[in-house]
Motif scaffolding. Structure first.
Motif, mmCIF file in Angstrom:
data_model
loop_
_atom_site.group_PDB
_atom_site.id
_atom_site.type_symbol
_atom_site.label_atom_id
_atom_site.label_comp_id
_atom_site.label_asym_id
_atom_site.label_seq_id
_atom_site.Cartn_x
_atom_site.Cartn_y
_atom_site.Cartn_z
ATOM 1 N N ALA A 162 16.930 3.579 12.925
ATOM 2 C CA ALA A 162 17.233 2.709 11.568
ATOM 3 C C ALA A 162 16.243 2.032 11.106
ATOM 4 O O ALA A 162 16.071 1.872 9.832
ATOM 5 C CB ALA A 162 18.435 1.675 12.113
ATOM 6 N N GLU A 163 15.380 1.320 12.213
ATOM 7 C CA GLU A 163 14.252 0.624 11.831
ATOM 8 C C GLU A 163 13.206 1.725 10.925
ATOM 9 O O GLU A 163 12.780 1.138 10.024
ATOM 10 C CB GLU A 163 13.626 -0.140 12.789
ATOM 11 C CG GLU A 163 12.282 -1.022 12.432
ATOM 12 C CD GLU A 163 11.799 -1.578 13.831
ATOM 13 O OE1 GLU A 163 10.600 -2.268 13.579
ATOM 14 O OE2 GLU A 163 12.129 -1.298 14.868
ATOM 15 N N VAL A 164 12.830 2.672 11.613
ATOM 16 C CA VAL A 164 11.961 3.513 11.072
ATOM 17 C C VAL A 164 12.429 3.995 9.697
ATOM 18 O O VAL A 164 11.676 3.944 8.512
ATOM 19 C CB VAL A 164 11.906 4.685 11.800
ATOM 20 C CG1 VAL A 164 11.106 6.041 11.067
ATOM 21 C CG2 VAL A 164 11.174 4.458 13.209
ATOM 22 N N ARG A 165 13.798 4.393 9.494
ATOM 23 C CA ARG A 165 14.092 4.694 8.295
ATOM 24 C C ARG A 165 14.063 3.552 7.159
ATOM 25 O O ARG A 165 13.699 3.704 5.882
ATOM 26 C CB ARG A 165 15.675 5.132 8.154
ATOM 27 C CG ARG A 165 15.990 6.517 9.101
ATOM 28 C CD ARG A 165 17.367 6.884 9.355
ATOM 29 N NE ARG A 165 17.352 8.017 10.046
ATOM 30 C CZ ARG A 165 18.585 8.594 10.384
ATOM 31 N NH1 ARG A 165 19.452 7.596 10.533
ATOM 32 N NH2 ARG A 165 18.655 9.748 11.153
ATOM 33 N N ALA A 166 14.326 2.164 7.564
ATOM 34 C CA ALA A 166 14.294 1.063 6.770
ATOM 35 C C ALA A 166 12.732 0.943 6.039
ATOM 36 O O ALA A 166 12.545 0.542 4.949
ATOM 37 C CB ALA A 166 14.676 -0.018 7.195
ATOM 38 N N CYS A 167 11.864 1.099 6.989
ATOM 39 C CA CYS A 167 10.599 0.978 6.710
ATOM 40 C C CYS A 167 10.130 2.186 5.614
ATOM 41 O O CYS A 167 9.151 2.061 4.908
ATOM 42 C CB CYS A 167 9.667 1.090 8.218
ATOM 43 S SG CYS A 167 9.669 -0.410 9.034
ATOM 44 N N THR A 168 10.608 3.329 6.058
ATOM 45 C CA THR A 168 10.573 4.432 5.087
ATOM 46 C C THR A 168 10.596 4.196 3.911
ATOM 47 O O THR A 168 10.243 4.265 2.807
ATOM 48 C CB THR A 168 10.915 5.643 5.636
ATOM 49 O OG1 THR A 168 10.642 6.020 6.899
ATOM 50 C CG2 THR A 168 10.559 6.777 4.682
ATOM 51 N N GLN A 169 11.938 3.565 3.655
ATOM 52 C CA GLN A 169 12.584 3.507 2.349
ATOM 53 C C GLN A 169 11.936 2.135 1.677
ATOM 54 O O GLN A 169 11.685 2.335 0.493
ATOM 55 C CB GLN A 169 14.221 3.079 2.554
ATOM 56 C CG GLN A 169 15.025 4.151 2.918
ATOM 57 C CD GLN A 169 16.628 3.499 3.228
ATOM 58 O OE1 GLN A 169 16.710 2.263 3.276
ATOM 59 N NE2 GLN A 169 17.365 4.506 3.569
ATOM 60 N N ALA A 170 11.433 1.386 2.448
ATOM 61 C CA ALA A 170 10.556 0.052 1.777
ATOM 62 C C ALA A 170 9.357 0.709 1.198
ATOM 63 O O ALA A 170 8.920 0.377 0.038
ATOM 64 C CB ALA A 170 10.207 -0.966 2.747
ATOM 65 N N TRP A 171 8.389 1.618 2.080
ATOM 66 C CA TRP A 171 7.344 2.214 1.563
ATOM 67 C C TRP A 171 7.711 3.292 0.101
ATOM 68 O O TRP A 171 6.799 3.040 -0.685
ATOM 69 C CB TRP A 171 6.861 3.076 2.724
ATOM 70 C CG TRP A 171 5.515 3.645 2.263
ATOM 71 C CD1 TRP A 171 4.180 3.019 2.594
ATOM 72 C CD2 TRP A 171 5.276 4.830 1.770
ATOM 73 N NE1 TRP A 171 3.140 4.086 2.102
ATOM 74 C CE2 TRP A 171 3.761 5.173 1.713
ATOM 75 C CE3 TRP A 171 6.135 5.736 1.071
ATOM 76 C CZ2 TRP A 171 3.302 6.207 0.944
ATOM 77 C CZ3 TRP A 171 5.317 7.163 0.658
ATOM 78 C CH2 TRP A 171 4.087 7.125 0.642
ATOM 79 N N GLN A 349 -1.790 -5.867 -6.172
ATOM 80 C CA GLN A 349 -0.852 -6.307 -5.086
ATOM 81 C C GLN A 349 -0.041 -5.332 -4.676
ATOM 82 O O GLN A 349 0.052 -5.179 -3.334
ATOM 83 C CB GLN A 349 0.161 -7.298 -5.952
ATOM 84 C CG GLN A 349 1.206 -7.830 -5.013
ATOM 85 C CD GLN A 349 1.895 -8.911 -5.619
ATOM 86 O OE1 GLN A 349 1.981 -9.099 -6.888
ATOM 87 N NE2 GLN A 349 2.840 -9.573 -4.972
ATOM 88 N N LEU A 350 0.387 -4.189 -5.385
ATOM 89 C CA LEU A 350 0.879 -3.058 -4.701
ATOM 90 C C LEU A 350 0.258 -2.281 -3.815
ATOM 91 O O LEU A 350 0.888 -1.755 -2.613
ATOM 92 C CB LEU A 350 1.528 -2.186 -5.773
ATOM 93 C CG LEU A 350 2.720 -2.603 -6.524
ATOM 94 C CD1 LEU A 350 3.272 -1.746 -7.799
ATOM 95 C CD2 LEU A 350 4.119 -2.481 -5.543
ATOM 96 N N ASP A 351 -1.074 -2.075 -3.963
ATOM 97 C CA ASP A 351 -1.861 -1.376 -2.955
ATOM 98 C C ASP A 351 -1.773 -2.062 -1.495
ATOM 99 O O ASP A 351 -1.440 -1.467 -0.509
ATOM 100 C CB ASP A 351 -3.349 -1.427 -3.487
ATOM 101 C CG ASP A 351 -3.384 -0.563 -4.942
ATOM 102 O OD1 ASP A 351 -2.772 0.631 -4.865
ATOM 103 O OD2 ASP A 351 -4.314 -0.569 -5.451
ATOM 104 N N ASP A 352 -1.921 -3.425 -1.560
ATOM 105 C CA ASP A 352 -1.703 -4.223 -0.517
ATOM 106 C C ASP A 352 -0.339 -3.975 0.243
ATOM 107 O O ASP A 352 -0.447 -3.772 1.521
ATOM 108 C CB ASP A 352 -2.185 -5.780 -0.804
ATOM 109 C CG ASP A 352 -3.524 -5.860 -1.043
ATOM 110 O OD1 ASP A 352 -4.476 -4.929 -0.806
ATOM 111 O OD2 ASP A 352 -4.015 -6.887 -1.849
ATOM 112 N N GLU A 353 0.728 -4.207 -0.448
ATOM 113 C CA GLU A 353 1.915 -4.051 -0.114
ATOM 114 C C GLU A 353 2.069 -2.726 0.425
ATOM 115 O O GLU A 353 2.965 -2.586 1.739
ATOM 116 C CB GLU A 353 2.973 -4.326 -1.113
ATOM 117 C CG GLU A 353 2.962 -5.984 -1.578
ATOM 118 C CD GLU A 353 3.991 -6.250 -2.578
ATOM 119 O OE1 GLU A 353 4.776 -5.386 -2.893
ATOM 120 O OE2 GLU A 353 3.808 -7.386 -2.961
ATOM 121 N N ILE A 354 1.776 -1.579 -0.147
ATOM 122 C CA ILE A 354 1.887 -0.153 0.505
ATOM 123 C C ILE A 354 1.206 0.025 1.830
ATOM 124 O O ILE A 354 1.739 0.572 2.500
ATOM 125 C CB ILE A 354 1.353 0.879 -0.630
ATOM 126 C CG1 ILE A 354 2.462 0.838 -1.937
ATOM 127 C CG2 ILE A 354 1.544 2.151 -0.055
ATOM 128 C CD1 ILE A 354 2.053 1.522 -2.897
#
Length: 561
Positions: A162-171, A349-354
């Motif tokens: 679930a953590e991996v999926r949440a990280c994928t969705q955020a990315w 900012q998005l480059d850093d966040e991605i």
């Protein structure tokens, strides 16, 4: 858990209604009697492709119906809720019905809880309810996705996954936002265009109340002459300046009825209503007088209103909306302009966040991968030991974990798995999906399920001829493993070995019988005496000896040992 299965005109069976309970249910019968009939029926109810050949000769269609209890099938219940098919009209909704008809002309229809469904939906739902092990086309464990799901379930990786999926969705959300900004092109040019469009829209009052009032004002002014004439005529009647006026008519009516009121008391109620009508008439006259005072024929005002309406319709055509929707267009353009005002800074900012989101995904995926590799070792060792016990001495089972070259986050993690098997000593392991022997494949599937303790969460498992090609002590071990698996899952097993059949908590026998000059398969549940007789037949053949019956009773007596 499967609770009921009904079959009509399916293959060589004309009609069967079967009830099932928990634990291990075994199905036996003579060669050619149609032992796999129930397995085939569940396969078709699971979305397997059908052809007209499975319809009983002379019948218009075959009908299959199954009921499942959902008390041990939470994923199936969630699927039904997500697809708005959870209301089967049965009890508290904890029962699910699957139905499928197969016509002799090749047509097929499916229902879930009494509602029409596609074959694909039937297959998706059945995947949460029943797992069939036997022939290649039925085996969920042959699919690499199912293998990965089983490994994660066995390892208890739900939270990590679930953590991996949440990280994928955020990315993905950040990446999509960046692509949207980058796809705009010249940001400054877009900003200038938006400012111009907004400037045009902001010159007009576009809120719903203002637009409605503009249309109403135009209608009033465009019809001012007719309105003034109607109001003057009405006021002349309502003021009662002559005998034909409404007030004078009401007074005359009240006077005439008043003379007769002593003879009929209910006329008093009529008088009270007429008095109230007179009051209402006075109030209506005052309001109409106010309306008349507000009316004025003003060609200049009419021209101004028409110009505003023309402008409003021009803007609506330009933006391809109705005038009432221009306010939404203005809000959308304003929001986009606000977003673009800081587009350059936001892109950086998005480059850093991605990059940060990717790092979080890698960390989560690494933790999941470590848990998978650990679980793969224990599952490989346990399954290898079990396939040795199941008569495949020298065989090896391996869970191969293959790392992916992940350039972008994957919701399934950074690796895939493949179940690898070597059925005989000295042979290199090969993918389970490429194993040729159906009997070996079934026994390997059984070993995996026992080793994983049924952790794939499918409540009903069906094994078709898992004892093919074995006998003696190995058959007894297979029976014991199936019975052990039945302690936590509902297990159905088609068998031809008495050692396996004796381990069942329930026993069905399939046999052929003649009916109206045709042969059909019939299925009947056996009681204790009939079970002993069936086991004796399986042990001794056509001629059943006393020794065979004694051996059958001994097998039943030691079923729990």
């Amino acid at each position: 858990m499967l609770t009921h299965l009904a079959i009509r005109n399916f293959a060589v069976a004309s009609q069967s209604d079967l009830e099932f309970g928990p634990g291990l249910t075994v199905i036996s019968g003579e060669t050619g009697a149609g032992k796999s009939l129930l397995v085939d029926a569940l396969g078709f109810l699971s979305g397997q492709r059908a052809d007209s050949g499975i319809v009983r000769h002379g019948a218009e269609r075959a009908e299959l119906h199954a009921e499942f209890s959902l008390e041990d099938a939470a994923p199936a219940l969630r699927w039904l809720q997500d697809n708005e098919l959870d209301d089967g009209g049965i009890g508290n909704g904890m029962v699910c019905q699957l139905r499928r008809t197969l016509r002799a002309d090749g047509g097929s229809r499916a229902w879930i809880n009494g509602r029409p469904a596609t074959i694909a939906q039937l297959g998706e739902l059945a995947g949460h309810l029943v797992e069939i092990h036997g022939q290649h086309e039925h085996q969920a464990l042959l699919a690499r996705g199912s293998q990965l799901a089983l490994l994660d379930a066995q390892a208890g990786n739900g939270a990590l996954l679930a953590e991996v999926r949440a990280c994928t969705q955020a990315w993905r959300a950040l990446h999509e936002e960046r692509e949207a900004l980058a796809g705009i092109g010249d940001v400054e040019e877009r900003r200038d265009w938006l400012r111009h469009q907004l400037g045009e829209l902001q010159e007009e009052a576009l809120d719903a109340e203002a637009v409605a009032e503009l249309f109403a004002a135009h209608r009033r002014q465009a019809n001012a002459a007719g309105l003034i004439q109607a109001c003057d005529s009405a006021l002349e009647r309502m003021r009662g300046d002559d005998a034909f006026g409404l007030p004078q008519a009401l007074q005359t009516l009240r006077h005439e009825l008043g003379r007769m009121r002593a003879h009929e008391p209910r006329l008093g109620e009529v008088d009270a209503l007429l008095d109230a009508a007179a009051i209402q008439l006075d109030e209506a006259t005052l309001l109409l007088d106010q309306v008349r005072d507000d009316l004025d024929i003003d060609p200049g005002q009419l021209a101004t209103l028409e110009q505003r309406l023309v402008r409003l319709h021009e803007l609506a055509r330009k933006h391809r909306v109705t005038p009432e929707e221009l306010a939404d267009v203005q809000a959308r353009l304003s929001a986009e302009l606000d977003q673009l005002e800081g587009a350059g800074e936001r892109l950086l900012q998005l480059d850093d966040e991605i990059e940060a989101a990717m790092a979080r995904w890698r960390a989560a995926a690494d933790r999941l991968g470590a848990a998978r590799r650990s679980a793969a070792k224990s599952l490989s060792s346990a399954t290898t030991s079990l396939i040795h016990e199941l008569g495949m001495g020298g065989g090896v089972f391996e869970v191969a974990v293959e790392a992916l070259d992940a350039t972008r986050p994957d919701p399934q993690g950074a690796e895939r798995v493949e179940f690898m098997v070597s059925a005989n000593a000295g042979q290199p392991p090969r993918p389970l999906r490429k194993v040729a022997s159906g009997g070996e494949l079934s026994r390997i599937s059984l070993a995996i399920e026992v080793a994983a303790l049924g952790s794939d969460a499918v409540p009903t498992m069906v094994f078709d001829e898992v004892d093919s090609g074995i006998g003696g002590a190995v058959a007894d071990i297979v029976g014991r493993k199936l019975r052990a698996l039945g302690a936590g899952r509902q297990v159905l097993c088609v068998t031809h070995l008495p050692q396996v059949a004796a381990k069942g908590h329930a026993h069905y026998r399939v046999h052929k019988a003649a009916s109206d000059g045709a042969t059909e398969s019939r299925v009947s549940r056996l009681d204790d005496r009939e079970r002993a007789e069936e086991l004796a037949r399986m042990l001794g053949g056509v001629e059943i000896s006393k020794e065979a019956r004694a051996a059958a009773r001994k097998l039943l007596a030691t079923a729990d040992v």
